[in-house]
Design a protein around this motif. Structure first.
Motif, PDB file in Angstrom:
ATOM      1  N   ALA A  90      10.795 -82.187 -43.382  1.00 56.95           N
ATOM      2  CA  ALA A  90       9.637 -82.868 -43.975  1.00 56.95           C
ATOM      3  C   ALA A  90       9.242 -82.263 -45.317  1.00 56.95           C
ATOM      4  O   ALA A  90       8.507 -82.873 -46.085  1.00 56.95           O
ATOM      5  N   PHE A  91       9.716 -81.036 -45.611  1.00 60.91           N
ATOM      6  CA  PHE A  91       9.352 -80.381 -46.884  1.00 60.91           C
ATOM      7  C   PHE A  91      10.417 -80.630 -47.950  1.00 60.91           C
ATOM      8  O   PHE A  91      11.605 -80.763 -47.624  1.00 60.91           O
ATOM      9  N   ALA A  92       9.953 -80.623 -49.205  1.00 62.62           N
ATOM     10  CA  ALA A  92      10.904 -80.772 -50.316  1.00 62.62           C
ATOM     11  C   ALA A  92      11.459 -79.400 -50.686  1.00 62.62           C
ATOM     12  O   ALA A  92      10.732 -78.416 -50.750  1.00 62.62           O
ATOM     13  N   LEU A  93      12.759 -79.356 -50.898  1.00 66.20           N
ATOM     14  CA  LEU A  93      13.416 -78.119 -51.338  1.00 66.20           C
ATOM     15  C   LEU A  93      14.347 -78.463 -52.485  1.00 66.20           C
ATOM     16  O   LEU A  93      15.001 -79.520 -52.458  1.00 66.20           O
ATOM     17  N   GLU A  94      14.475 -77.543 -53.410  1.00 66.67           N
ATOM     18  CA  GLU A  94      15.378 -77.761 -54.539  1.00 66.67           C
ATOM     19  C   GLU A  94      16.806 -77.992 -54.045  1.00 66.67           C
ATOM     20  O   GLU A  94      17.533 -78.839 -54.556  1.00 66.67           O
ATOM     21  N   VAL A  95      17.175 -77.235 -53.020  1.00 67.70           N
ATOM     22  CA  VAL A  95      18.552 -77.340 -52.519  1.00 67.70           C
ATOM     23  C   VAL A  95      18.853 -78.759 -52.014  1.00 67.70           C
ATOM     24  O   VAL A  95      19.962 -79.263 -52.146  1.00 67.70           O
ATOM     25  N   ARG A  96      17.851 -79.413 -51.441  1.00 67.19           N
ATOM     26  CA  ARG A  96      18.045 -80.780 -50.925  1.00 67.19           C
ATOM     27  C   ARG A  96      18.227 -81.750 -52.095  1.00 67.19           C
ATOM     28  O   ARG A  96      19.122 -82.600 -52.081  1.00 67.19           O
ATOM     29  N   ALA A  97      17.371 -81.607 -53.090  1.00 67.90           N
ATOM     30  CA  ALA A  97      17.479 -82.502 -54.254  1.00 67.90           C
ATOM     31  C   ALA A  97      18.808 -82.279 -54.963  1.00 67.90           C
ATOM     32  O   ALA A  97      19.486 -83.237 -55.360  1.00 67.90           O
ATOM     33  N   ASN A  98      19.215 -81.023 -55.090  1.00 72.22           N
ATOM     34  CA  ASN A  98      20.478 -80.732 -55.789  1.00 72.22           C
ATOM     35  C   ASN A  98      21.684 -81.297 -55.053  1.00 72.22           C
ATOM     36  O   ASN A  98      22.612 -81.834 -55.666  1.00 72.22           O
ATOM     37  N   ALA A  99      21.675 -81.173 -53.733  1.00 68.53           N
ATOM     38  CA  ALA A  99      22.809 -81.702 -52.960  1.00 68.53           C
ATOM     39  C   ALA A  99      22.880 -83.219 -53.116  1.00 68.53           C
ATOM     40  O   ALA A  99      23.957 -83.786 -53.337  1.00 68.53           O
ATOM     41  N   ALA A 100      21.721 -83.875 -53.029  1.00 65.16           N
ATOM     42  CA  ALA A 100      21.706 -85.339 -53.147  1.00 65.16           C
ATOM     43  C   ALA A 100      22.175 -85.770 -54.535  1.00 65.16           C
ATOM     44  O   ALA A 100      22.973 -86.703 -54.678  1.00 65.16           O
ATOM     45  N   LYS A 101      21.697 -85.054 -55.545  1.00 62.40           N
ATOM     46  CA  LYS A 101      22.070 -85.403 -56.926  1.00 62.40           C
ATOM     47  C   LYS A 101      23.575 -85.222 -57.130  1.00 62.40           C
ATOM     48  O   LYS A 101      24.254 -86.073 -57.699  1.00 62.40           O
ATOM     49  N   SER A 102      24.112 -84.129 -56.668  1.00 58.69           N
ATOM     50  CA  SER A 102      25.540 -83.899 -56.907  1.00 58.69           C
ATOM     51  C   SER A 102      26.382 -84.893 -56.104  1.00 58.69           C
ATOM     52  O   SER A 102      27.429 -85.346 -56.579  1.00 58.69           O
ATOM     53  N   LEU A 103      25.909 -85.273 -54.931  1.00 60.82           N
ATOM     54  CA  LEU A 103      26.656 -86.291 -54.167  1.00 60.82           C
ATOM     55  C   LEU A 103      26.628 -87.636 -54.881  1.00 60.82           C
ATOM     56  O   LEU A 103      27.632 -88.370 -54.868  1.00 60.82           O
ATOM     57  N   SER A 104      25.490 -87.954 -55.503  1.00 60.92           N
ATOM     58  CA  SER A 104      25.402 -89.266 -56.166  1.00 60.92           C
ATOM     59  C   SER A 104      26.408 -89.362 -57.319  1.00 60.92           C
ATOM     60  O   SER A 104      26.785 -90.447 -57.733  1.00 60.92           O
ATOM     61  N   GLU A 105      26.891 -88.207 -57.809  1.00 63.16           N
ATOM     62  CA  GLU A 105      27.903 -88.243 -58.882  1.00 63.16           C
ATOM     63  C   GLU A 105      29.284 -88.610 -58.354  1.00 63.16           C
ATOM     64  O   GLU A 105      30.148 -89.041 -59.115  1.00 63.16           O
ATOM     65  N   ILE A 106      29.522 -88.420 -57.072  1.00 58.98           N
ATOM     66  CA  ILE A 106      30.874 -88.711 -56.567  1.00 58.98           C
ATOM     67  C   ILE A 106      30.910 -89.921 -55.622  1.00 58.98           C
ATOM     68  O   ILE A 106      31.976 -90.429 -55.314  1.00 58.98           O
ATOM     69  N   LEU A 107      29.739 -90.386 -55.189  1.00 60.74           N
ATOM     70  CA  LEU A 107      29.688 -91.568 -54.322  1.00 60.74           C
ATOM     71  C   LEU A 107      29.633 -92.826 -55.197  1.00 60.74           C
ATOM     72  O   LEU A 107      29.177 -92.761 -56.340  1.00 60.74           O
ATOM     73  N   PRO A 108      30.065 -93.979 -54.674  1.00 64.31           N
ATOM     74  CA  PRO A 108      29.933 -95.200 -55.455  1.00 64.31           C
ATOM     75  C   PRO A 108      28.458 -95.476 -55.766  1.00 64.31           C
ATOM     76  O   PRO A 108      27.577 -95.132 -54.963  1.00 64.31           O
ATOM     77  N   ARG A 109      28.219 -96.089 -56.926  1.00 64.46           N
ATOM     78  CA  ARG A 109      26.832 -96.334 -57.332  1.00 64.46           C
ATOM     79  C   ARG A 109      26.108 -97.211 -56.292  1.00 64.46           C
ATOM     80  O   ARG A 109      26.670 -98.181 -55.796  1.00 64.46           O
ATOM     81  N   GLY A 110      24.900 -96.831 -55.957  1.00 70.84           N
ATOM     82  CA  GLY A 110      24.094 -97.640 -55.036  1.00 70.84           C
ATOM     83  C   GLY A 110      24.291 -97.280 -53.569  1.00 70.84           C
ATOM     84  O   GLY A 110      23.570 -97.746 -52.695  1.00 70.84           O
ATOM     85  N   ILE A 111      25.314 -96.444 -53.277  1.00 73.81           N
ATOM     86  CA  ILE A 111      25.506 -96.016 -51.869  1.00 73.81           C
ATOM     87  C   ILE A 111      24.956 -94.594 -51.816  1.00 73.81           C
ATOM     88  O   ILE A 111      25.705 -93.619 -51.668  1.00 73.81           O
ATOM     89  N   ASP A 112      23.675 -94.460 -51.979  1.00 72.88           N
ATOM     90  CA  ASP A 112      23.168 -93.109 -52.217  1.00 72.88           C
ATOM     91  C   ASP A 112      21.888 -92.783 -51.459  1.00 72.88           C
ATOM     92  O   ASP A 112      21.169 -91.854 -51.796  1.00 72.88           O
TER      93      ASP A 112
END
Ligand SMILES: Cc1ncc(COP(=O)(O)O)c(C=O)c1O
Length: 456
Positions: A90-112
């Motif tokens: 339930a809490f925001a962590l930098e590590v969570r945002a960073n993982a999501a951001k880096s995944l969005s670079e390798i996943l197809p656009r919109g599947i994020d």
């Protein structure tokens, strides 16, 4: 006591304690014997308690894609352990945002839109729930899967599994509504047809299945089947399946748990055919295998369905900081080492070496694969393609030829994964040509056993 005897005793007691206290999963419990004790691993090699080095020719469970002890990934995990090792999802962590951001670079656009769990099974379990939730207003709930598949051990994932591991869950542990489609397995075509004259009947049959079943909500496929044979589909197959999914408004789930993370020379294996799934599930290589992680990546509009209705799923260790810390580090290690190109290059070398083995050994029926993901399928009669062993032999617990070959390879210092009638050759992606040669040499020697046991 002489010190090496003491070492041996200690070695044996560790192995004995492990087999006494731990379940030996997917295996008859009696007869596990003494598992080999490993004390270290680096790059593509493991080190036994005895000091012997073993080449890892299967990346353990086809997951140690970056090899063992990658320093950058370990440092990223260690830094996270020291800063915030756990915090509720339930809490925001930098590590969570960073993982999501880096995944969005390798996943197809919109599947994020992402759900982070702790295994491939859970990634698929969540995907199945999302498919059914999304389709409930249509009354659609059935899922199409295939016989040559493994999707995990939780209730939904094992129900979608076609291989014999499903049988242990039947009937009580299964969810209703899974239908199996034929495999795109040209070496043993379920229709006994040949490509291209077959016009990809295995894909066309799915249309028939959807029309006649009714209430189909989605399909789940490993774009390149993993454990069950590294089956690479013919070029038309996946685009045609996707078209059928679109025509009937089905959700198309690509299980990239094993074939993803550079294994075939692309981030995810569906990329080879230009198909974009609606949901992508993955796990194994996502953390270099140093921490457990499952990822369910969902198309935005499917995920938005939950905006009003809620998302009834979750885990205590969901989006675990320690696992997520590894993800950006893994992606940047791929880039630093230019690993996708390396895999494509070495894939050509692996193919050539395996084809040489096929030439030299009559008991090799088929070699197939992509990148650093290969199967070597055995036969005791090439012209009739007779397997040494079948699923029924596995279920009965008989000794299998593929297991004998893997044991012999181990004797020669190579760890090799075997499944029913084939070997899954999937070394860490950082392997070099000369290290591939070590594995091929052991395989060459071990295949004498199957050569000597051909049908009369
Ligand atoms: C294609 C595929 N999907 C799902 C799974 C299940 O993953 P896990 O063992 O992490 O639950 C596996 C495991 O081998 C797999 O190969």
């Amino acid at each position: 006591m002489v010190s090496h005897l003491r070492d041996k005793e200690e070695e044996e007691s560790i192995s004995d304690e492990q087999s006494l206290y731990l379940f030996n999963t997917w295996w008859r419990q009696r007869g596990w014997g003494r598992p080999v004790r490993i004390v270290d691993a680096e790059g593509v090699f493991l080190k036994e308690g005895s000091g012997r080095k073993i080449l890892d020719f299967s990346s353990q469970l086809m997951c140690s894609n970056l090899g063992h002890k990658n320093r950058s990934v370990i440092e990223a995990i260690a830094a996270q352990v020291k800063s915030v090792p756990f915090m509720s999802p339930a809490f925001a962590l930098e590590v969570r945002a960073n993982a999501a951001k880096s995944l969005s670079e390798i996943l197809p656009r919109g599947i994020d839109k992402l759900l982070f769990s702790t295994s491939g099974s859970e990634a698929n379990e969540a995907a199945l729930g999302i498919v059914r939730h999304f389709q409930r207003s249509r009354g659609a709930y059935k899922i199409i899967s295939r016989y040559a598949s493994y999707h995990g051990s939780t209730a939904g994932a094992i129900s979608c599994t076609g291989d014999p591991r499903r049988l242990g869950a039947e009937p009580a542990g299964k969810i209703p509504g899974v239908v199996f489609a034929p495999d795109c397995y040209c070496y043993r075509c379920p229709f006994r047809l040949s490509y291209p004259e077959c016009d990809v009947a295995c894909a066309e049959y799915v249309r028939y299945l959807v029309e006649n079943e009714g209430n189909v909500a989605g399909m789940i496929v490993e774009p390149i089947v993993g454990t069950n044979g590294v089956i690479v589909p013919v070029d038309e197959y996946l685009p045609r399946l996707k078209r059928i999914a679109e025509e009937f408004s089905l959700v198309f789930v690509a299980d990239e748990v094993m074939a993803g993370w550079g294994r075939t020379g692309t981030w995810f294996s569906f990329e080879h055919w230009g198909v974009v799934p609606d949901i992508i599930t993955t796990a194994k290589g996502s953390t270099g295998a140093y921490a457990p992680l499952g990822i369910t990546a969902v198309r935005r509009d499917i995920a938005e369905e939950a905006e009003n209705t809620g998302f009834t799923h979750g885990h205590t260790y969901e989006a675990h900081p320690i696992s997520l810390a590894a993800v950006p580090a893994v992606i940047s290690e791929f880039r630093r080492m230019d690993l996708l190109n390396h895999v494509r290059r070495l894939g050509g070398y692996m193919k050539r070496r395996l084809e040489e083995l096929k030439e030299a050994h009559p008991s090799v029926g088929d070699v197939r694969g992509k990148g650093l993901f290969w199967a070597l399928e055995l036969t005791k009669d090439r012209s009739r393609r007779l397997p040494f062993n079948t699923r029924a032999d596995k279920a009965k617990g008989l000794q299998l030829m593929a297991d004998r070959i893997a044991s012999e390879m181990y004797r020669w210092g190579v760890y090799q994964h075997a499944w029913i009638n084939h070997l899954v050759i999937a070394p860490p992606l950082i392997i070099t040509e000369s290290e591939i040669d070590i594995g091929i040499e052991a395989l060459d020697k071990a295949l004498r056993i199957s050569d000597q046991n051909m049908a009369a």
